[in-house]
Design a protein around this motif. Sequence first.
Motif, short mmCIF file in Angstrom:
data_model
loop_
_atom_site.label_atom_id
_atom_site.label_comp_id
_atom_site.label_asym_id
_atom_site.label_seq_id
_atom_site.Cartn_x
_atom_site.Cartn_y
_atom_site.Cartn_z
N LYS A 27 54.06 31.20 76.57
CA LYS A 27 54.61 32.12 75.57
C LYS A 27 54.12 33.54 75.80
CE LYS A 27 55.34 28.67 71.90
NZ LYS A 27 56.79 28.54 71.94
N LYS B 99 50.51 30.36 67.17
CA LYS B 99 51.11 29.49 68.21
C LYS B 99 50.14 29.25 69.35
CE LYS B 99 55.87 30.97 67.68
NZ LYS B 99 57.07 31.50 68.33
N GLU C 47 52.01 35.83 65.66
CA GLU C 47 53.26 36.58 65.60
C GLU C 47 53.61 37.00 64.19
OE1 GLU C 47 55.70 34.30 69.14
OE2 GLU C 47 56.63 34.55 67.18
N GLU C 48 54.36 38.06 64.13
CA GLU C 48 55.02 38.48 62.89
C GLU C 48 55.93 37.32 62.43
OE1 GLU C 48 58.63 41.70 62.07
OE2 GLU C 48 57.95 41.27 64.09
N LEU D 110 59.12 36.05 61.15
CA LEU D 110 60.50 36.55 61.05
C LEU D 110 61.26 35.80 59.96
CD1 LEU D 110 61.41 36.68 64.85
CD2 LEU D 110 60.75 38.60 63.38
N GLU E 159 68.18 30.66 61.96
CA GLU E 159 67.98 30.42 63.40
C GLU E 159 69.26 29.97 64.07
OE1 GLU E 159 64.43 28.22 64.73
OE2 GLU E 159 63.68 28.48 62.70
N LYS F 57 65.49 21.75 62.99
CA LYS F 57 64.22 21.36 63.60
C LYS F 57 63.32 20.52 62.68
CE LYS F 57 63.68 24.36 67.47
NZ LYS F 57 64.36 25.64 67.47
N GLU G 61 61.80 32.12 70.91
CA GLU G 61 61.25 31.49 72.12
C GLU G 61 62.35 31.38 73.16
OE1 GLU G 61 60.56 27.29 71.98
OE2 GLU G 61 62.37 26.91 70.82
#
Length: 427
Positions: A103, A143, A184-185, A187, A191, A213, A282
């Motif tokens: 990542k 992550k 990470e921010e 979001l 999706e 998911k 991703e």
Amino acid sequence: MKVLVIGGGGREHAIAWKVKKSRWVNKVYCAPGNGGISSVAVCVPIPADDIEALVKFATENEIDLTIVGPEAPLTEGIVDRFREKGLKIFGPTKAAALLESSKSFAKMIMDRYNIPTARYASFDDPEDARRYIRETGGPMVVKVDGLAAGKGAFPCEDELEALAAVDLIASGAFKEAGSKILIEEYLVGEEASILAFSDGKNVIPLEPTQDHKRVWNDDEGPNTGGMGAYSPAPVITEDLSSRIYDEILVPTIRGMKAEGRPYEGILYAGLMITEEGPKVIEFNCRFGDPEAQAVIPRLATDFIKPILACCDGTLDKVQLRWSRNSCVCVVMASGGYPGPYTKGHAVSGLDKIEKMENMIVFHAGTRREEDGSIITSGGRVLGITALGPNIKDTIKLAYKGVRKVEFKDAYYRTDIGKKALFHIDGM
Ligand code: AMP
Ligand code: GLY
């Protein structure tokens, strides 16, 4: 042509099923395949990550084209090994597959080529990650850097949750994949998955899909590999499609080429459609599962055509045609998945679906006994897939199929496709 498909899930069933329909293909093999794939391909008992055994099989059987389903062999360099032996194979090299397997590498590419994504920071030392969390506070996503079968991302509402996620990673729960931590921010938005063919220079998106998911309805519960998918995804308007092409797909392919890692194969961009526009969550280096089951049946162009063009660097000569039908795939899973579950249960009712029109059953975790009966052998068992003129009727048809199939402790979400209806008629 003789084609070898590598993998043994629902995605590989969809790939093998479509490859079998190609006018250029007369024989399909699948390694290792599953109980359903054996009806469209000769299943060969070689695990998807046994690269040397696969090279040997492809050489001895004069395979003309190999298509790789899962990420593991790609990130281990199966494409490089096949090419060294002069074998044609569809997928990115190890150097290009880093876009999924690291990542932090993907983030570096996005930074360097101005590809919209969540702001982030990356840490080698969990203590630095903890300090950063205390300083920033608020919602964030923690992550692991490496591959974690979809289980390495922790959307956290606050500092405490984020610290707990860092503790889990630091405890070694993700082994090597957790040696680097990304924060990470968070979001906000809907999706969608955009898959695209690329030959290293040119890129052609497939029609948009949306995965589901989380394990329970209304996107609650733990993350899974995916509980269902549909295509097209009306959240992706024409305007968004062209932004995704210009702002994400083209710069990624150009960037990878400029880095000396030309990207050939399927580029999967997992996106969040935010108020500011599409942002990358991703990248994956292969078809999505179950996105493949929802989009591949809609492809009207011979599947082998874009695949060969990706291998040969001639994608600029290809145009994809799509059926106007909608496609909905509902995953039936073993009760307990993504946690512990039991397997070895008999599946009944598949013969009833075979008689229905516009229905396809893609097998994931199944095996076929000698007497032809189908037994569960994994977490995600079947993808009951329907095609229809509009999303609403297609959802109904898919669930009509689902109700005909039974196995002990079968579980499925009952709201696959609901978000599409919201976009279409505000329901
Ligand atoms: P990943 O392992 O990166 O694919 O993330 C798994 C899931 O976590 C995604 O499908 C999203 O639902 C969620 N997620 C990951 N990153 C973010 C983010 N930056 N903001 C919001 N949700 C995210
Ligand atoms: N459905 C998500 C994935 O294939 O990664």
